[in-house]
Design a protein around this motif. Structure first.
Motif, PDB file in Angstrom:
ATOM      1  N   THR A 211       0.732  -1.333   0.044  1.00  0.00           N
ATOM      2  CA  THR A 211       0.004  -0.024  -0.002  1.00  0.00           C
ATOM      3  C   THR A 211       0.919   1.135   0.092  1.00  0.00           C
ATOM      4  N   VAL A 212       1.955   1.252   0.861  1.00  0.00           N
ATOM      5  CA  VAL A 212       2.792   2.474   0.841  1.00  0.00           C
ATOM      6  C   VAL A 212       3.734   2.642  -0.463  1.00  0.00           C
ATOM      7  N   ILE A 213       4.155   1.432  -1.131  1.00  0.00           N
ATOM      8  CA  ILE A 213       4.563   1.503  -2.537  1.00  0.00           C
ATOM      9  C   ILE A 213       3.675   2.246  -3.343  1.00  0.00           C
ATOM     10  N   HIS A 214       2.694   1.634  -3.403  1.00  0.00           N
ATOM     11  CA  HIS A 214       1.543   2.067  -4.692  1.00  0.00           C
ATOM     12  C   HIS A 214       1.048   3.479  -4.321  1.00  0.00           C
ATOM     13  N   GLY A 215       1.108   4.043  -3.019  1.00  0.00           N
ATOM     14  CA  GLY A 215       0.739   5.401  -2.645  1.00  0.00           C
ATOM     15  C   GLY A 215       1.959   6.228  -3.353  1.00  0.00           C
ATOM     16  N   TYR A 216       2.980   5.934  -2.874  1.00  0.00           N
ATOM     17  CA  TYR A 216       4.293   6.845  -3.358  1.00  0.00           C
ATOM     18  C   TYR A 216       4.310   6.977  -4.873  1.00  0.00           C
ATOM     19  N   LEU A 217       3.932   5.714  -5.550  1.00  0.00           N
ATOM     20  CA  LEU A 217       4.060   5.775  -7.141  1.00  0.00           C
ATOM     21  C   LEU A 217       2.923   6.561  -7.544  1.00  0.00           C
ATOM     22  N   GLU A 218       1.862   6.851  -6.915  1.00  0.00           N
ATOM     23  CA  GLU A 218       0.673   7.617  -7.463  1.00  0.00           C
ATOM     24  C   GLU A 218       1.037   9.003  -7.345  1.00  0.00           C
ATOM     25  N   LEU A 219       1.871   9.335  -6.512  1.00  0.00           N
ATOM     26  CA  LEU A 219       2.309  10.707  -6.038  1.00  0.00           C
ATOM     27  C   LEU A 219       3.273  11.040  -7.190  1.00  0.00           C
ATOM     28  N   ASP A 221       4.260  12.201 -10.686  1.00  0.00           N
ATOM     29  CA  ASP A 221       3.765  12.277 -12.081  1.00  0.00           C
ATOM     30  C   ASP A 221       4.445  12.031 -13.143  1.00  0.00           C
ATOM     31  N   PRO A 222       4.249  11.237 -13.957  1.00  0.00           N
ATOM     32  CA  PRO A 222       5.053  10.790 -15.197  1.00  0.00           C
ATOM     33  C   PRO A 222       5.489  12.236 -16.117  1.00  0.00           C
ATOM     34  N   GLU A 223       4.722  13.297 -16.082  1.00  0.00           N
ATOM     35  CA  GLU A 223       5.016  14.416 -16.840  1.00  0.00           C
ATOM     36  C   GLU A 223       6.290  15.311 -16.141  1.00  0.00           C
ATOM     37  N   ASP A 224       6.485  15.102 -14.816  1.00  0.00           N
ATOM     38  CA  ASP A 224       7.599  15.680 -14.095  1.00  0.00           C
ATOM     39  C   ASP A 224       8.844  15.052 -14.593  1.00  0.00           C
ATOM     40  N   VAL A 225       8.615  13.695 -14.857  1.00  0.00           N
ATOM     41  CA  VAL A 225       9.999  13.052 -15.272  1.00  0.00           C
ATOM     42  C   VAL A 225       9.508  12.095 -16.592  1.00  0.00           C
ATOM     43  N   PRO A 226       9.584  12.882 -17.712  1.00  0.00           N
ATOM     44  CA  PRO A 226       9.116  12.256 -19.024  1.00  0.00           C
ATOM     45  C   PRO A 226       9.729  10.975 -19.322  1.00  0.00           C
ATOM     46  N   GLN A 227      11.380  11.010 -19.139  1.00  0.00           N
ATOM     47  CA  GLN A 227      12.178   9.819 -19.246  1.00  0.00           C
ATOM     48  C   GLN A 227      11.735   8.743 -18.454  1.00  0.00           C
ATOM     49  N   LEU A 228      10.766   8.767 -17.411  1.00  0.00           N
ATOM     50  CA  LEU A 228      10.772   7.605 -16.425  1.00  0.00           C
ATOM     51  C   LEU A 228       9.187   7.515 -16.682  1.00  0.00           C
ATOM     52  N   ALA A 229       8.540   7.991 -17.636  1.00  0.00           N
ATOM     53  CA  ALA A 229       7.067   7.845 -17.944  1.00  0.00           C
ATOM     54  C   ALA A 229       6.906   6.261 -17.915  1.00  0.00           C
ATOM     55  N   GLY A 230       7.518   5.508 -18.716  1.00  0.00           N
ATOM     56  CA  GLY A 230       6.994   4.420 -19.128  1.00  0.00           C
ATOM     57  C   GLY A 230       7.448   3.184 -17.936  1.00  0.00           C
ATOM     58  N   VAL A 231       8.491   3.668 -17.189  1.00  0.00           N
ATOM     59  CA  VAL A 231       8.933   2.842 -15.854  1.00  0.00           C
ATOM     60  C   VAL A 231       7.873   3.118 -14.827  1.00  0.00           C
ATOM     61  N   LEU A 232       7.047   4.170 -14.429  1.00  0.00           N
ATOM     62  CA  LEU A 232       6.415   4.594 -13.665  1.00  0.00           C
ATOM     63  C   LEU A 232       5.106   3.838 -13.859  1.00  0.00           C
ATOM     64  N   GLY A 233       4.653   3.878 -15.121  1.00  0.00           N
ATOM     65  CA  GLY A 233       3.439   3.053 -15.732  1.00  0.00           C
ATOM     66  C   GLY A 233       3.513   1.671 -15.322  1.00  0.00           C
ATOM     67  N   ASP A 234       4.819   1.200 -15.743  1.00  0.00           N
ATOM     68  CA  ASP A 234       4.816  -0.467 -15.265  1.00  0.00           C
ATOM     69  C   ASP A 234       4.906  -0.664 -13.752  1.00  0.00           C
ATOM     70  N   MET A 235       5.151   0.161 -12.890  1.00  0.00           N
ATOM     71  CA  MET A 235       5.578  -0.047 -11.606  1.00  0.00           C
ATOM     72  C   MET A 235       4.152   0.141 -10.852  1.00  0.00           C
ATOM     73  N   ARG A 236       3.496   1.116 -11.414  1.00  0.00           N
ATOM     74  CA  ARG A 236       1.870   1.233 -11.089  1.00  0.00           C
ATOM     75  C   ARG A 236       1.150  -0.023 -11.274  1.00  0.00           C
ATOM     76  N   ALA A 237       1.312  -0.425 -12.690  1.00  0.00           N
ATOM     77  CA  ALA A 237       0.360  -1.683 -12.846  1.00  0.00           C
ATOM     78  C   ALA A 237       0.876  -2.942 -12.160  1.00  0.00           C
ATOM     79  N   GLN A 238       2.197  -2.982 -11.818  1.00  0.00           N
ATOM     80  CA  GLN A 238       2.492  -4.393 -11.150  1.00  0.00           C
ATOM     81  C   GLN A 238       2.180  -4.165  -9.770  1.00  0.00           C
ATOM     82  N   SER A 239       2.454  -3.039  -9.150  1.00  0.00           N
ATOM     83  CA  SER A 239       1.896  -2.886  -7.601  1.00  0.00           C
ATOM     84  C   SER A 239       0.604  -2.808  -7.317  1.00  0.00           C
TER      85      SER A 239
END
Length: 428
Positions: A211-219, A221-239
């Motif tokens: 729950t903690v990990i998923h909460g931080y991932l939601e905070l 924003d992929p737009e703030d770090v465009p180069q990590l947008a794909g990574v953040l999307g995968d991490m959110r889906a897997q969490s």
């Protein structure tokens, strides 16, 4: 076998030849010589067969006399051999660790082995010829026998030792007798309980960090770090998927430790409407979803567990049906009074050799397809346990390329017909 004398053989041959000739001549007079010869030959064969039978029945000179029969007419050697076989069989059954009780049609104990003392509390000679239904009255086994013992009884306490767990079955023997078998499954029950406790504890421990990990991932924003947008999307889906697995494991642990479903009337119309809305939300317009309500009957049981079971069947149909397919949700009452909740899809279908294992935990027909659809591999296991609490079962029919039909069959005793009191309790 005694040989016929030459004189008797000659007389028999002369008689046979005379008979054959007479019948042939008689047939010739009526212009049927061939038919007459055939008739003569048939009669000759009958005569020879009868004569051979008589000779075989005569005793052979010089043969040793057999043992004199017993007063009842039985060969004593055969009686001794059967008695030895019976003793060997009785000793083998007596050495079994499982209780074996032979019952008559009135459930009276005709015989039982020593293990029946330990597991069922039966002692000689006090319980011989006693009615086991009366002897075990007030116990789960006594109630089971009184009800006819049509189905096996699993994981129940022994009558005189609650720490010992038994599994029982009743097997018909002949026209009037039955064989009661009781097996000690205490060790298996303890191992199963350890497994359930481990899964429940691990799931509880994993819930908070996920729950903690998923909460931080939601905070983030992929737009703030465009180069990590794909990574953040995968991490959110897997969490999110991990959190769903934990929730399903906790649900499964709760169902396994629950003794039975609550007995409350469950209105099916609102439940079916909810299931349809959930299917449409999950499908997002990719499928044609229809609801077929063929009976106004309701169910006795637990609304939470029935919703969990039916929702898993519906969500599976949506996940494993390609876009453009159709899904039908059907509720009907069968001719025998039982209820049937069915989900029919036009999906990929399932090969026959997979069907028997579908309700196992984490069993997947196609791992990649299941991961892509977001499945956890626990849905059908939850369905099986939730239905089992309602004395119901799941029936699966499928053919590759033709779609699948998953049907939850509820006993007639759990059907609540229109006009019945909401305070009624299920029959049986």
């Amino acid at each position: 076998m005694r040989e016929a004398s030459p004189r008797h053989s000659l007389i028999r041959a002369l008689l046979l030849g005379t008979w054959l000739l007479a019948v042939t001549l008689l047939a010739g007079l009526v212009r049927q010589a061939l038919a007459g010869f055939a008739l003569a030959a048939a009669l000759a064969l009958i005569w020879m067969s009868w004569s051979t039978h008589r000779l075989r029945c005569l005793p052979t000179p010089g043969a040793a006399p057999s043992a004199p029969p017993t007063p009842s007419g039985h060969d004593p050697r055969r009686v001794r051999r059967l008695a030895a076989q019976f003793r060997a069989l009785r000793n083998a059954v007596a050495a079994l660790p499982d209780a074996v009780v032979l019952l008559d049609e009135q459930f009276r104990a005709l015989w039982f082995n020593p293990a029946s003392d330990t597991l069922l509390g039966l002692r000689r000679p006090r319980h011989l010829r006693c009615d086991l239904r009366e002897q075990l009255r007030g116990t789960l086994i006594g109630d089971w026998l009184a009800a006819g013992a049509s189905e096996p009884l699993h994981d129940i306490p022994a009558p005189h030792d609650a720490q010992r767990r038994l599994s029982l079955s009743l097997i018909p023997v002949g026209a009037t007798q039955r064989l009661l078998l009781a097996r000690d499954i205490s060790t298996l029950a303890r191992l199963e309980q350890m497994r359930r406790d481990f899964v429940a504890n691990v799931s509880h421990e994993l819930r908070t960090p996920l729950t903690v990990i998923h909460g931080y991932l939601e905070l983030l924003d992929p737009e703030d770090v465009p180069q990590l947008a794909g990574v953040l999307g995968d991490m959110r889906a897997q969490s999110k998927r991990m959190a769903q697995i934990v929730e399903d494991l906790l649900t499964l642990s709760r169902l396994e430790t629950q003794s039975g479903a609550s007995e409350e009337p469950v209105a099916m119309a609102p439940l079916l409407a909810t299931l349809r809305r959930e299917a449409e939300a999950l499908s997002q317009g990719r499928h044609r979803i229809t609801l077929e309500v063929e009976t106004p009957a309701n169910l006795f049981g637990s609304l939470k567990d029935l919703h969990s079971a039916c929702s898993n069947l519906v969500s599976n149909a949506v996940r494993y049906t390609p876009s453009g397919g159709s899904i039908r949700i059907r509720w009907q009452q069968l001719e025998d009074g039982s209820g049937a909740f069915s989900v029919i899809d036009t999906g990929y279908g399932i090969p026959a050799h997979h069907i028997s294992r579908l309700t196992e935990r984490f069993y997947r027909v196609s791992s990649s397809r299941s991961r892509d659809s977001g499945g956890t591999g626990l849905g059908l296991s939850i369905v099986k346990h939730a239905l089992g609490m309602h004395q119901a079962r799941i029936e699966i029919r499928s053919e590759p390329g033709q779609g699948s039909t998953f049907t939850a069959l509820f006993p007639a005793a759990r059907m609540l017909l229109p006009g019945a009191s909401g305070d009624a309790t299920p029959r049986g």
